[in-house]
Scaffold this active site. Structure first.
Site, mmCIF file in Angstrom:
data_model
loop_
_atom_site.group_PDB
_atom_site.id
_atom_site.type_symbol
_atom_site.label_atom_id
_atom_site.label_comp_id
_atom_site.label_asym_id
_atom_site.label_seq_id
_atom_site.Cartn_x
_atom_site.Cartn_y
_atom_site.Cartn_z
ATOM 1 N N CYS A 1 0.810 -1.225 0.000
ATOM 2 C CA CYS A 1 0.000 0.000 0.000
ATOM 3 C C CYS A 1 0.837 1.266 0.000
ATOM 4 O O CYS A 1 0.285 2.379 -0.021
ATOM 5 C CB CYS A 1 -0.947 -0.012 1.193
ATOM 6 S SG CYS A 1 -2.011 -1.466 1.203
ATOM 7 N N GLU B 1 0.074 5.649 13.272
ATOM 8 C CA GLU B 1 0.389 6.826 12.463
ATOM 9 C C GLU B 1 0.230 8.106 13.284
ATOM 10 O O GLU B 1 1.074 9.014 13.211
ATOM 11 C CB GLU B 1 -0.506 6.885 11.232
ATOM 12 C CG GLU B 1 -0.194 8.075 10.324
ATOM 13 C CD GLU B 1 -0.999 8.089 9.041
ATOM 14 O OE1 GLU B 1 -0.690 8.916 8.150
ATOM 15 O OE2 GLU B 1 -1.954 7.284 8.909
ATOM 16 N N LYS C 1 -9.271 8.405 2.526
ATOM 17 C CA LYS C 1 -9.748 7.027 2.351
ATOM 18 C C LYS C 1 -11.145 6.846 2.927
ATOM 19 O O LYS C 1 -11.821 5.863 2.610
ATOM 20 C CB LYS C 1 -8.787 6.037 3.006
ATOM 21 C CG LYS C 1 -7.460 5.864 2.271
ATOM 22 C CD LYS C 1 -6.631 4.764 2.921
ATOM 23 C CE LYS C 1 -5.271 4.629 2.238
ATOM 24 N NZ LYS C 1 -4.377 5.762 2.534
ATOM 25 N N HIS D 1 -9.741 2.285 0.240
ATOM 26 C CA HIS D 1 -8.290 2.089 0.186
ATOM 27 C C HIS D 1 -7.903 1.519 -1.173
ATOM 28 O O HIS D 1 -8.224 0.373 -1.490
ATOM 29 C CB HIS D 1 -7.869 1.141 1.306
ATOM 30 C CG HIS D 1 -6.393 1.019 1.485
ATOM 31 N ND1 HIS D 1 -5.478 1.718 0.721
ATOM 32 C CD2 HIS D 1 -5.657 0.267 2.353
ATOM 33 C CE1 HIS D 1 -4.256 1.396 1.108
ATOM 34 N NE2 HIS D 1 -4.346 0.528 2.098
#
Length: 417
Positions: free
Chosen positions: A166, A317, A338, A343
């Site tokens: 990703c 994150e 997203k 995604h």
């Protein structure tokens, strides 16, 4: 060696929010969800029965019939977005000093999943008699989109396909940035495409318990940072950016959207599918990207977060961003697009790069929708844009991506002056 400046002169996009950059951007800042029941296959027996599908896709608007016949859907998406970007940039190969000055770096995490699943199912249904389509192999190869973009436009320079799950979209952009900066190319079409709303992908990610199962309310299922988030929503599509050496762009009179000023990649070296809980790799990746850009963390106005809506990933994150800022949250705003696009896996970094550039251009941050109650682990001072778009002068935007295997890739964009 003197580094070259790298600018963005063209963009193309295709996602559940629209089939061009304009509609994607308009629907993003309007806070529209692209999620709905899966139509690509019968998902009745699956735990997750919805996704963010591209809608009303007509490849004939930009592709030749032969291109459609010989390509997987992920490649069709790639060619479609790349065509919009080339048109937007006003770029003609015969006007370049050499076709070897222009190249393609294009990624995909899953590649031709549709083709692979179809051919294997037909093989089994035919009592395992080998009657494969002669285009089976070239259609599912992960590098084929990159190769066919170069063929479509006659680009004979650098050409390959990075794969970092990703983080792939940002990995491709970083490589394009570096090759131009080092004087190895004048122009590179970069980005990613994904067509992973398939039985294998939905079933496989579902088995990992990575997907949301909010089948009753798919449009609210992707809820980054929300206390009740329960997994990501699969998306699909493509996004293309034309990265160009600054003087080359100026000499041909190109419009310039923004400048790419920094990029970095690191590895978590921690777990096959989980991000580091303390966000160590992500933090260092952001630091490296900003160091190259010659910017401090406090100079970043907007972060388009990777934030997929998974319980662990979102907080790791946030932890990394919090540590980067060292408690100084005043200037930074964060959002997770997203929540609207789903995604896009290997194309996520590319579409989010476009949103970051458009945020700089238009002075508006697209919202994080569906986030009703922030996770308690998120610092109260952190400014996450929710529900509605937020108007703000943006000079610097940073786009984060992280992938299975511990891959981290960050790109930093700056207002062009």
């Amino acid at each position: 060696m003197n580094s070259k400046r790298v600018v963005i002169t063209g963009m193309g996009a295709l996602s559940a929010l629209g089939n061009d950059v304009a509609s994607n951007w308009q629907n993003a800042i309007a806070g529209q969800s692209g999620a709905a029941a899966i139509s690509h296959f019968d998902a009745a027996k699956f735990k997750t029965r919805f996704a963010c599908e591209v809608k009303a896709f007509d490849p004939s608007l930009r592709l030749e019939r032969s291109e459609v016949k010989r390509t997987d859907l992920y490649t069709q998406y790639a060619l479609y977005a790349a065509s919009e970007a080339m048109e937007d940039a006003g770029l003609k190969v015969d006007e370049l000093s050499s076709p070897y000055d222009a190249g393609v770096i294009w990624g995909s995490s899953q590649g031709g999943m549709n083709t692979f699943e179809k051919e294997i199912k037909e093989y089994v249904q035919n009592d395992c008699t080998p009657r494969f389509n002669p285009f089976f192999i070239p259609k599912f190869l992960g590098n084929m989109a990159s190769g066919l973009i170069s063929m479509k436009f006659g680009l004979m320079g650098i050409n390959y396909a990075p794969v970092s799950a990703c983080a792939t979209g940002n990995s491709a952009l970083m490589d394009a940035f570096n090759y131009i900066k080092w004087g190895k190319a004048k122009v590179i079409i970069s980005g990613g495409s994904e067509a992973a709303i398939t039985e294998g992908a939905i079933g496989g990610f579902g088995a990992l318990k990575a997907l949301s199962t909010s089948n009753d309310n798919p449009e609210t299922a992707s809820r980054p940072f929300d206390s009740e988030r329960n997994g990501f929503v699969m998306g699909e599509g493509a996004a293309a950016l034309i990265l160009e050496e600054y003087e080359h762009a100026v000499n041909r009179g190109a419009k310039i959207y923004a400048e790419v000023v920094g990029a970095a990649m690191t590895a978590d070296a921690y777990h096959m599918t989980a991000t580091h809980p303390e966000g160590k790799g992500a933090l260092q990746c952001m630091k490296f990207a900003l160091e190259e850009a010659g910017l401090s963390a406090q100079e970043v106005d907007y972060v388009n977060a990777h934030a997929t809506s998974t319980p662990l990933g979102d907080i790791s994150e946030i932890t990394a961003i919090s540590n980067l800022l060292e408690g100084k949250y005043e200037n930074l705003h964060i959002s997770a697009t997203k929540s609207m696009t789903g995604h896009l896996l290997g194309a996520a970094g590319a579409i989010e790069a476009i949103f970051s550039v458009k945020a700089i251009q238009d002075g508006i941050i697209p919202p994080t929708i569906n986030t009703a109650q922030l996770d308690e682990a998120i610092p109260k001072e952190m400014q996450i844009v929710r529900k509605n778009a937020f108007e703000k002068k943006i000079k610097v935007a940073m786009s984060n991506t992280f992938g299975f295997g511990g891959h981290n890739a960050i790109v930093v964009f700056k207002e062009f002056v």
